[in-house]
Design an enzyme around this catalytic site. Sequence first.
Site: not given
Ligand code: IPM
Ligand code: MG
Length: 350
Positions: A136, A187, A220, A244, A248
């Site tokens: 990032y 990884k 993975d 990230d 999710d």
């Molecule tokens: C998160 C989001 C952010 C990230 C984006 C909005 C920059 O996806 O907080 O998970 O990738 O960190």
């Molecule tokens: Mg995210």
Amino acid sequence: MTDLILLPGDGIGPEVLAEVKKVAARLTPDLALDEHPFGGTSFDQLGTPLSDRTLAAARAARAVLMGAVGGPKWASAPRDKRPEAGLLALRAGMGVFANIRPALCFQPLADASTLKREVVEGLDIVIVRELTGGVYFGQPRFIEDLPGGGRRGVDTQVYTTAEIERVARVAFDLARGRRNKVTSCEKSNVMETGLLWREVVTDLHSREFADVTLEHMLADNAAMQLVKNPRQFDIILTDNLFGDVLSDEAAQLTGGLGLLPSAALGEPGGPGLYEPIHGSAPDIAGRGIANPLAAILSFEMALRWSLGRPEAADRLFAAVGAALDSGARTPDIGGALSTADMGAAVLAQL
Ligand code: IPM
Ligand code: MG
């Protein structure tokens, strides 16, 4: 000193933070709150997603609660002025390197997950994501034209020993107060940063945290194990990019993003940054149907981790559970309540 800075931001951010304000007024009326522009909304007003003023206020407060950033409206803004760039600059500027993302399956919501009830029921895991390093932020990063035609895009994944160690320490500390297990994901079979990550975590573990169970898992495989048998995990420790993605995935196990808070912490004593992990949800923004629970639970984490109000946090956590037990549901979790009605359902339990 301001206790808590609110950054409503974009999309559903202002709608969900409006409910947090009502909760704060009832639960902790003595907290000093302040509000600042952030994200696309700030870009529209001030030409930048994160003004110096907003950043200075965030650094000087005890905690910052963000709503959400981004949306199609800013898709063609210059890259360094996009709302997401403002969020990365805020994280870096506040030095909040450890992102704590709980994935907790509230009992009455086990059927809201797309996975079978028996797989997710009772799920309680925490992802500790490194937040201010890795690909990032790594340099160089660019897209260049190639002489023979075509283009080349470059990102850099980079980690130092110190960056890995400080976030791993947060994960081990957290594990001690829970089920005492850390699964570190990278990884290392392919990436140099992954290899260093594994070495540093192993080394820190044997030096300071030998009482905690440490397991290494390729990222993975971790993605697969999360849907196969998620309850094997207690703490998942991982880098910025894998974190990230895995966070999710973990969120969806619990019945959706609308419920999950997060905390980002830096050095002890510094301000924490709290964010619901859902995004700005432009598709439902302005319709008053967003789920405010992730934001309310982010406030709960702020009370606990930065504001020194664990009793208020306990009361709020219990009130959210009781509201769900009573059947209160926004559309994302199978109900029909508006954002304000869901907020009211929590207030009623306080
Ligand atoms: C998160 C989001 C952010 C990230 C984006 C909005 C920059 O996806 O907080 O998970 O990738 O960190
Ligand atoms: Mg995210």
